[in-house]
Scaffold this motif. Sequence first.
Motif, mmCIF file in Angstrom:
data_model
loop_
_atom_site.group_PDB
_atom_site.id
_atom_site.type_symbol
_atom_site.label_atom_id
_atom_site.label_comp_id
_atom_site.label_asym_id
_atom_site.label_seq_id
_atom_site.Cartn_x
_atom_site.Cartn_y
_atom_site.Cartn_z
ATOM 1 N N THR A 187 1.332 -2.197 -1.294
ATOM 2 C CA THR A 187 1.083 -1.389 -0.102
ATOM 3 C C THR A 187 2.411 -0.901 0.478
ATOM 4 N N LEU A 188 2.344 0.194 1.208
ATOM 5 C CA LEU A 188 3.534 0.680 1.900
ATOM 6 C C LEU A 188 3.999 -0.309 2.965
ATOM 7 N N GLU A 189 3.043 -1.057 3.522
ATOM 8 C CA GLU A 189 3.404 -2.054 4.531
ATOM 9 C C GLU A 189 4.261 -3.165 3.922
ATOM 10 N N SER A 190 3.830 -3.704 2.792
ATOM 11 C CA SER A 190 4.603 -4.791 2.172
ATOM 12 C C SER A 190 5.922 -4.280 1.620
ATOM 13 N N GLN A 191 5.934 -3.042 1.129
ATOM 14 C CA GLN A 191 7.180 -2.477 0.629
ATOM 15 C C GLN A 191 8.202 -2.307 1.757
ATOM 16 N N ALA A 192 7.738 -1.917 2.939
ATOM 17 C CA ALA A 192 8.648 -1.742 4.070
ATOM 18 C C ALA A 192 9.357 -3.049 4.397
ATOM 19 N N PRO A 208 -12.589 5.799 -7.469
ATOM 20 C CA PRO A 208 -13.436 4.981 -8.343
ATOM 21 C C PRO A 208 -12.691 4.391 -9.538
ATOM 22 N N ALA A 209 -11.730 5.156 -10.102
ATOM 23 C CA ALA A 209 -11.048 4.681 -11.312
ATOM 24 C C ALA A 209 -9.932 3.698 -11.015
ATOM 25 N N LEU A 210 -9.330 3.809 -9.863
ATOM 26 C CA LEU A 210 -8.150 3.005 -9.554
ATOM 27 C C LEU A 210 -8.118 2.721 -8.060
ATOM 28 N N LYS A 211 -8.101 1.452 -7.701
ATOM 29 C CA LYS A 211 -8.073 1.070 -6.298
ATOM 30 C C LYS A 211 -6.631 0.952 -5.818
ATOM 31 N N MET A 212 -6.454 1.002 -4.505
ATOM 32 C CA MET A 212 -5.137 0.753 -3.952
ATOM 33 C C MET A 212 -4.687 -0.632 -4.396
ATOM 34 N N GLY A 213 -3.472 -0.713 -4.910
ATOM 35 C CA GLY A 213 -2.948 -1.974 -5.412
ATOM 36 C C GLY A 213 -3.083 -2.134 -6.904
ATOM 37 N N ASP A 214 -3.862 -1.237 -7.561
ATOM 38 C CA ASP A 214 -3.960 -1.238 -9.024
ATOM 39 C C ASP A 214 -2.919 -0.272 -9.572
ATOM 40 N N THR A 234 4.941 -7.220 11.537
ATOM 41 C CA THR A 234 3.686 -6.620 11.072
ATOM 42 C C THR A 234 3.526 -5.208 11.609
ATOM 43 N N ASN A 235 3.779 -5.026 12.885
ATOM 44 C CA ASN A 235 3.617 -3.706 13.487
ATOM 45 C C ASN A 235 4.741 -2.752 13.090
ATOM 46 N N ILE A 236 5.929 -3.262 12.879
ATOM 47 C CA ILE A 236 7.018 -2.424 12.359
ATOM 48 C C ILE A 236 6.615 -1.842 11.012
ATOM 49 N N ALA A 237 6.097 -2.714 10.132
ATOM 50 C CA ALA A 237 5.686 -2.271 8.795
ATOM 51 C C ALA A 237 4.525 -1.284 8.874
ATOM 52 N N LYS A 238 3.573 -1.542 9.758
ATOM 53 C CA LYS A 238 2.429 -0.638 9.890
ATOM 54 C C LYS A 238 2.857 0.737 10.389
ATOM 55 N N ILE A 274 3.918 10.077 -0.902
ATOM 56 C CA ILE A 274 3.953 8.690 -1.363
ATOM 57 C C ILE A 274 2.665 7.943 -1.007
ATOM 58 N N GLY A 275 1.937 8.421 -0.002
ATOM 59 C CA GLY A 275 0.685 7.768 0.356
ATOM 60 C C GLY A 275 -0.384 7.870 -0.712
ATOM 61 N N LEU A 276 -0.179 8.723 -1.716
ATOM 62 C CA LEU A 276 -1.136 8.861 -2.807
ATOM 63 C C LEU A 276 -0.884 7.876 -3.938
ATOM 64 N N GLN A 277 0.216 7.140 -3.874
ATOM 65 C CA GLN A 277 0.497 6.150 -4.913
ATOM 66 C C GLN A 277 -0.318 4.887 -4.666
ATOM 67 N N THR A 278 -0.765 4.268 -5.745
ATOM 68 C CA THR A 278 -1.562 3.051 -5.617
ATOM 69 C C THR A 278 -0.710 1.796 -5.635
ATOM 70 N N VAL A 279 0.471 1.863 -6.239
ATOM 71 C CA VAL A 279 1.450 0.775 -6.188
ATOM 72 C C VAL A 279 2.829 1.394 -5.981
ATOM 73 N N LEU A 280 3.786 0.574 -5.592
ATOM 74 C CA LEU A 280 5.107 1.068 -5.222
ATOM 75 C C LEU A 280 6.198 0.460 -6.092
ATOM 76 N N TYR A 281 7.353 1.087 -6.045
ATOM 77 C CA TYR A 281 8.523 0.800 -6.870
ATOM 78 C C TYR A 281 8.270 1.268 -8.305
ATOM 79 N N TRP A 282 9.344 1.426 -9.044
ATOM 80 C CA TRP A 282 9.244 1.847 -10.437
ATOM 81 C C TRP A 282 8.432 0.850 -11.260
ATOM 82 N N ASP A 283 8.484 -0.416 -10.877
ATOM 83 C CA ASP A 283 7.751 -1.435 -11.643
ATOM 84 C C ASP A 283 6.418 -1.815 -11.001
ATOM 85 N N GLY A 284 6.043 -1.158 -9.919
ATOM 86 C CA GLY A 284 4.740 -1.384 -9.305
ATOM 87 C C GLY A 284 4.560 -2.744 -8.667
#
Length: 329
Positions: free
Chosen positions: A106-111, A219-225, A156-160, A92-102
């Motif tokens: 970040t994994l932190e905000s999703q947590a 280069p083609a897609l940043k984290m969060g895109d 914050t630290n729980i999510a991290k 899952i760390g290779l995904q740039t956005v989370l949930y089916w709808d993106g």
Amino acid sequence: MFLGFIHTPLAQAFDYFQPLPAQPMMPPDNPQTEAKIVLGKQLFYDNQLSEKRSHSCNHCHNLLTGGDDDKAYSTTPENARTKRSAPGLWNIGLQTVLYWDGREKTLESQALDHLRDPAIMGFSDISALEQRLKGDAGYRKAFSEAFEQDPAVNLTNIAKALASFQRALLAPNSAFDRYITGDKSALSEAAIKGMQEFNDAGCLACHFGTNFAGPAPGPALKMGDGFYELFPNNLGSQYDQSHELTKDLGRYEYSKIPDEKYMWRVPSLRNIALTAPYFHNGSAKTLREAVKIMAKTQFGNELSEEQIDNISAFLRSLTGEVPEVLRRQ
């Protein structure tokens, strides 16, 4: 939002068939450390992370079987039900956005979102979790070891910590990875044919790259895109009704942007053989059924039984080993 459609002969497509990297990209504000991974693993399996102390994250994401729960929709012990099917968590760390709808970047905000969600962990007041864990001497010690500069037991630290553990869930050494890095005996004849037919059928247009989910962070897609595609792409097949494919409007239900109706984050195909049922609503019960439906709804194609078998064999070759972090005592 990133929309892409790539179709290329297999000889050129190997740029789009990539082995699993040694590790995913790390956010600058949450570098990976062993102490954070250990703490995150402890939190992931702890029932205290649900408001009623009734279930852990592993309840919906069974990590030893790919990271989902083999159900169309997940339910809590209190019978709250999720809106969509739980995806697997391996890689899952290779995904740039989370949930089916993106909708989460970040994994932190999703947590944190999971902790608040009444259909998941159910905290009406998420600060109660902080107080709960602060009262545990073992957790106070673990947080001080994982976050030396800021050892607070806080959200914050729980999510991290949870995010750090999930980024460690890489499932390496699939038959596919061995094949494209030189071991030509790693794939069966059916899987090799299926890899070509996967491309010929158009699947590679969306499912390419390291995670078979479009561009990996780089280069083609940043984290969060996000990388999104229409599903179903061709409305009007029998599957719209039989599998309720048009009941959920996808990303539109979050964004309210009309052009995003039936848009979905392109899901990873790695380890897909472990994570039935398939689609956002779990309506395809088997891998063969999913392959057949995707060919029809996305490209209007009717695949032969042999083509379905071969593509399914190729997809099974994407199953990696159980992540090393899960094999530790």
